[in-house]
Design a protein around this motif. Sequence first.
Motif, PDB file in Angstrom:
ATOM      1  N   GLU A 178      30.497  37.224  40.309  1.00 59.47           N
ATOM      2  CA  GLU A 178      30.393  36.060  39.431  1.00 59.47           C
ATOM      3  C   GLU A 178      31.669  35.221  39.442  1.00 59.47           C
ATOM      4  O   GLU A 178      31.616  34.019  39.207  1.00 59.47           O
ATOM      5  CB  GLU A 178      30.065  36.521  38.009  1.00 59.47           C
ATOM      6  CG  GLU A 178      28.698  37.195  37.894  1.00 59.47           C
ATOM      7  CD  GLU A 178      28.390  37.608  36.469  1.00 59.47           C
ATOM      8  OE1 GLU A 178      28.973  37.024  35.535  1.00 59.47           O
ATOM      9  OE2 GLU A 178      27.553  38.522  36.282  1.00 59.47           O
ATOM     10  N   HIS A 179      32.806  35.866  39.679  1.00 57.04           N
ATOM     11  CA  HIS A 179      34.068  35.128  39.759  1.00 57.04           C
ATOM     12  C   HIS A 179      34.547  35.220  41.210  1.00 57.04           C
ATOM     13  O   HIS A 179      35.378  36.061  41.553  1.00 57.04           O
ATOM     14  CB  HIS A 179      35.103  35.718  38.799  1.00 57.04           C
ATOM     15  CG  HIS A 179      36.229  34.782  38.485  1.00 57.04           C
ATOM     16  ND1 HIS A 179      37.059  34.269  39.458  1.00 57.04           N
ATOM     17  CD2 HIS A 179      36.655  34.241  37.308  1.00 57.04           C
ATOM     18  CE1 HIS A 179      37.965  33.493  38.902  1.00 57.04           C
ATOM     19  NE2 HIS A 179      37.729  33.445  37.595  1.00 57.04           N
ATOM     20  N   LEU A 180      34.018  34.337  42.051  1.00 58.77           N
ATOM     21  CA  LEU A 180      34.247  34.444  43.490  1.00 58.77           C
ATOM     22  C   LEU A 180      35.717  34.295  43.876  1.00 58.77           C
ATOM     23  O   LEU A 180      36.218  35.084  44.698  1.00 58.77           O
ATOM     24  CB  LEU A 180      33.387  33.423  44.234  1.00 58.77           C
ATOM     25  CG  LEU A 180      33.382  33.539  45.764  1.00 58.77           C
ATOM     26  CD1 LEU A 180      32.921  34.918  46.187  1.00 58.77           C
ATOM     27  CD2 LEU A 180      32.481  32.467  46.371  1.00 58.77           C
ATOM     28  N   PRO A 181      36.467  33.300  43.348  1.00 59.16           N
ATOM     29  CA  PRO A 181      37.885  33.198  43.735  1.00 59.16           C
ATOM     30  C   PRO A 181      38.676  34.465  43.418  1.00 59.16           C
ATOM     31  O   PRO A 181      39.464  34.944  44.237  1.00 59.16           O
ATOM     32  CB  PRO A 181      38.384  31.993  42.932  1.00 59.16           C
ATOM     33  CG  PRO A 181      37.167  31.178  42.676  1.00 59.16           C
ATOM     34  CD  PRO A 181      36.068  32.166  42.476  1.00 59.16           C
ATOM     35  N   GLY A 182      38.464  35.028  42.213  1.00 62.41           N
ATOM     36  CA  GLY A 182      39.164  36.253  41.850  1.00 62.41           C
ATOM     37  C   GLY A 182      38.748  37.420  42.723  1.00 62.41           C
ATOM     38  O   GLY A 182      39.575  38.266  43.088  1.00 62.41           O
ATOM     39  N   TYR A 183      37.471  37.463  43.077  1.00 67.14           N
ATOM     40  CA  TYR A 183      36.967  38.542  43.929  1.00 67.14           C
ATOM     41  C   TYR A 183      37.584  38.469  45.320  1.00 67.14           C
ATOM     42  O   TYR A 183      38.019  39.483  45.874  1.00 67.14           O
ATOM     43  CB  TYR A 183      35.443  38.437  44.017  1.00 67.14           C
ATOM     44  CG  TYR A 183      34.763  39.676  44.543  1.00 67.14           C
ATOM     45  CD1 TYR A 183      34.386  40.704  43.674  1.00 67.14           C
ATOM     46  CD2 TYR A 183      34.478  39.836  45.898  1.00 67.14           C
ATOM     47  CE1 TYR A 183      33.743  41.837  44.132  1.00 67.14           C
ATOM     48  CE2 TYR A 183      33.841  40.970  46.374  1.00 67.14           C
ATOM     49  CZ  TYR A 183      33.481  41.966  45.491  1.00 67.14           C
ATOM     50  OH  TYR A 183      32.853  43.107  45.947  1.00 67.14           O
ATOM     51  N   LEU A 184      37.646  37.271  45.876  1.00 69.92           N
ATOM     52  CA  LEU A 184      38.220  37.107  47.215  1.00 69.92           C
ATOM     53  C   LEU A 184      39.701  37.438  47.220  1.00 69.92           C
ATOM     54  O   LEU A 184      40.204  38.048  48.174  1.00 69.92           O
ATOM     55  CB  LEU A 184      37.987  35.673  47.702  1.00 69.92           C
ATOM     56  CG  LEU A 184      36.531  35.300  47.998  1.00 69.92           C
ATOM     57  CD1 LEU A 184      36.431  33.825  48.399  1.00 69.92           C
ATOM     58  CD2 LEU A 184      35.962  36.186  49.108  1.00 69.92           C
ATOM     59  N   LEU A 185      40.414  37.039  46.160  1.00 68.35           N
ATOM     60  CA  LEU A 185      41.835  37.360  46.082  1.00 68.35           C
ATOM     61  C   LEU A 185      42.049  38.867  46.027  1.00 68.35           C
ATOM     62  O   LEU A 185      42.899  39.423  46.752  1.00 68.35           O
ATOM     63  CB  LEU A 185      42.452  36.694  44.853  1.00 68.35           C
ATOM     64  CG  LEU A 185      43.931  37.020  44.590  1.00 68.35           C
ATOM     65  CD1 LEU A 185      44.796  36.591  45.765  1.00 68.35           C
ATOM     66  CD2 LEU A 185      44.401  36.369  43.294  1.00 68.35           C
ATOM     67  N   ALA A 186      41.282  39.543  45.183  1.00 71.51           N
ATOM     68  CA  ALA A 186      41.399  41.001  45.083  1.00 71.51           C
ATOM     69  C   ALA A 186      41.030  41.665  46.407  1.00 71.51           C
ATOM     70  O   ALA A 186      41.670  42.642  46.829  1.00 71.51           O
ATOM     71  CB  ALA A 186      40.502  41.522  43.956  1.00 71.51           C
ATOM     72  N   LEU A 187      40.018  41.126  47.076  1.00 71.31           N
ATOM     73  CA  LEU A 187      39.574  41.686  48.352  1.00 71.31           C
ATOM     74  C   LEU A 187      40.671  41.567  49.406  1.00 71.31           C
ATOM     75  O   LEU A 187      40.972  42.534  50.129  1.00 71.31           O
ATOM     76  CB  LEU A 187      38.309  40.964  48.817  1.00 71.31           C
ATOM     77  CG  LEU A 187      37.658  41.461  50.109  1.00 71.31           C
ATOM     78  CD1 LEU A 187      37.153  42.881  49.925  1.00 71.31           C
ATOM     79  CD2 LEU A 187      36.506  40.540  50.512  1.00 71.31           C
ATOM     80  N   LEU A 188      41.303  40.407  49.499  1.00 69.07           N
ATOM     81  CA  LEU A 188      42.353  40.201  50.496  1.00 69.07           C
ATOM     82  C   LEU A 188      43.581  41.060  50.198  1.00 69.07           C
ATOM     83  O   LEU A 188      44.202  41.619  51.119  1.00 69.07           O
ATOM     84  CB  LEU A 188      42.736  38.724  50.547  1.00 69.07           C
ATOM     85  CG  LEU A 188      41.658  37.784  51.111  1.00 69.07           C
ATOM     86  CD1 LEU A 188      42.106  36.330  51.009  1.00 69.07           C
ATOM     87  CD2 LEU A 188      41.337  38.130  52.572  1.00 69.07           C
ATOM     88  N   GLU A 193      35.724  45.094  40.470  1.00 65.01           N
ATOM     89  CA  GLU A 193      34.654  45.237  39.480  1.00 65.01           C
ATOM     90  C   GLU A 193      34.773  44.180  38.390  1.00 65.01           C
ATOM     91  O   GLU A 193      33.771  43.622  37.938  1.00 65.01           O
ATOM     92  CB  GLU A 193      34.706  46.642  38.886  1.00 65.01           C
ATOM     93  CG  GLU A 193      33.435  47.061  38.144  1.00 65.01           C
ATOM     94  CD  GLU A 193      33.388  46.522  36.726  1.00 65.01           C
ATOM     95  OE1 GLU A 193      32.274  46.261  36.225  1.00 65.01           O
ATOM     96  OE2 GLU A 193      34.467  46.362  36.126  1.00 65.01           O
ATOM     97  N   GLN A 194      35.995  43.877  37.977  1.00 64.36           N
ATOM     98  CA  GLN A 194      36.195  42.851  36.956  1.00 64.36           C
ATOM     99  C   GLN A 194      35.742  41.480  37.460  1.00 64.36           C
ATOM    100  O   GLN A 194      35.083  40.733  36.729  1.00 64.36           O
ATOM    101  CB  GLN A 194      37.669  42.821  36.547  1.00 64.36           C
ATOM    102  CG  GLN A 194      38.100  44.027  35.724  1.00 64.36           C
ATOM    103  CD  GLN A 194      39.608  44.153  35.630  1.00 64.36           C
ATOM    104  OE1 GLN A 194      40.348  43.473  36.333  1.00 64.36           O
ATOM    105  NE2 GLN A 194      40.080  45.027  34.752  1.00 64.36           N
ATOM    106  N   ALA A 195      36.117  41.146  38.699  1.00 64.35           N
ATOM    107  CA  ALA A 195      35.710  39.856  39.265  1.00 64.35           C
ATOM    108  C   ALA A 195      34.203  39.810  39.469  1.00 64.35           C
ATOM    109  O   ALA A 195      33.574  38.761  39.267  1.00 64.35           O
ATOM    110  CB  ALA A 195      36.438  39.608  40.588  1.00 64.35           C
ATOM    111  N   ALA A 196      33.618  40.926  39.873  1.00 60.42           N
ATOM    112  CA  ALA A 196      32.165  40.962  40.059  1.00 60.42           C
ATOM    113  C   ALA A 196      31.438  40.730  38.739  1.00 60.42           C
ATOM    114  O   ALA A 196      30.342  40.152  38.711  1.00 60.42           O
ATOM    115  CB  ALA A 196      31.748  42.303  40.657  1.00 60.42           C
ATOM    116  N   SER A 197      32.051  41.143  37.627  1.00 62.21           N
ATOM    117  CA  SER A 197      31.437  40.984  36.307  1.00 62.21           C
ATOM    118  C   SER A 197      31.652  39.604  35.710  1.00 62.21           C
ATOM    119  O   SER A 197      31.111  39.305  34.647  1.00 62.21           O
ATOM    120  CB  SER A 197      31.995  42.039  35.344  1.00 62.21           C
ATOM    121  OG  SER A 197      31.737  43.336  35.829  1.00 62.21           O
TER     122      SER A 197
END
Length: 266
Positions: free
Chosen positions: A154-164, A232-236
């Motif tokens: 749901e929070h794509l920018p945060g998810y991508l940052l955490a992923l990288l 998980e936080q970014a996904a939520s």
Amino acid sequence: MPTETTTAPATAPGSRVARRHGPAAAVLIAETRLFLREPGNLFWIFAFPSVLLVILGFIPAFKETQDDLGGRRVIDLYVPISILLAMITAAVQAMPPILTAYRERGILRRMSATPVRSSALLCAQILLHGAACLASALLVTTVGRIAYGVALPEHLPGYLLALLLAVGAALTLGSMICALSRTTKAATAFGTGAYLVMMFSAGVWLPVQTMPDALRRIVEITPFGAASQALEQAASGSWPGWIHLLVLALWTAALGSAAARLFRWQ
């Protein structure tokens, strides 16, 4: 588990590829060809996390919403965990034996007598394994969405940052294992030990979010424990906790600088 690449990189400075693309690009092209010829590595990094997710989806309890997870299901948690599993496999099981085999067989020493810098080989391996991790993440996300209706982040920018940041932490950990291992057998031994520890901290056996508070606080200071929480936080729908992002950044910087100082080309 991932298999070791045994073919030497085709990086002769006078080759047609090197003349056309430059030495560094020639190394990347050659390493890409060798990487794609290793079905074991491709399966464990790219395919196995998605296979594991599908298998876990057959457990009925994993598909039921739980109040203590904020209305989420256990299978929802295992999407980021499966993504982290691919990173762990690439970083500590696949990459270290390849580079230590090159060093052990004198390939890096011979490369030092050519226009190709040995560092180009390290960069090529990091790029290839990083790309494989990101491709696996995309596949896991797609499988989770299609097979079990797992919501997209749901929070794509945060998810991508955490992923990288997680990819960076994983690959610098792999580089550190390469730096500490003089032989391929040592790299495999170090990698296996790190693999088991990192699998636990990422939540493969028990999701971090369901761990007892004391254990969760300990796990969250590890790179993959922090990554599991951040993803998980970014996904939520929330921005990943800054403390988790900071932990990932600090691990990446510390491991990367230590690996750069300790790594030996021969």
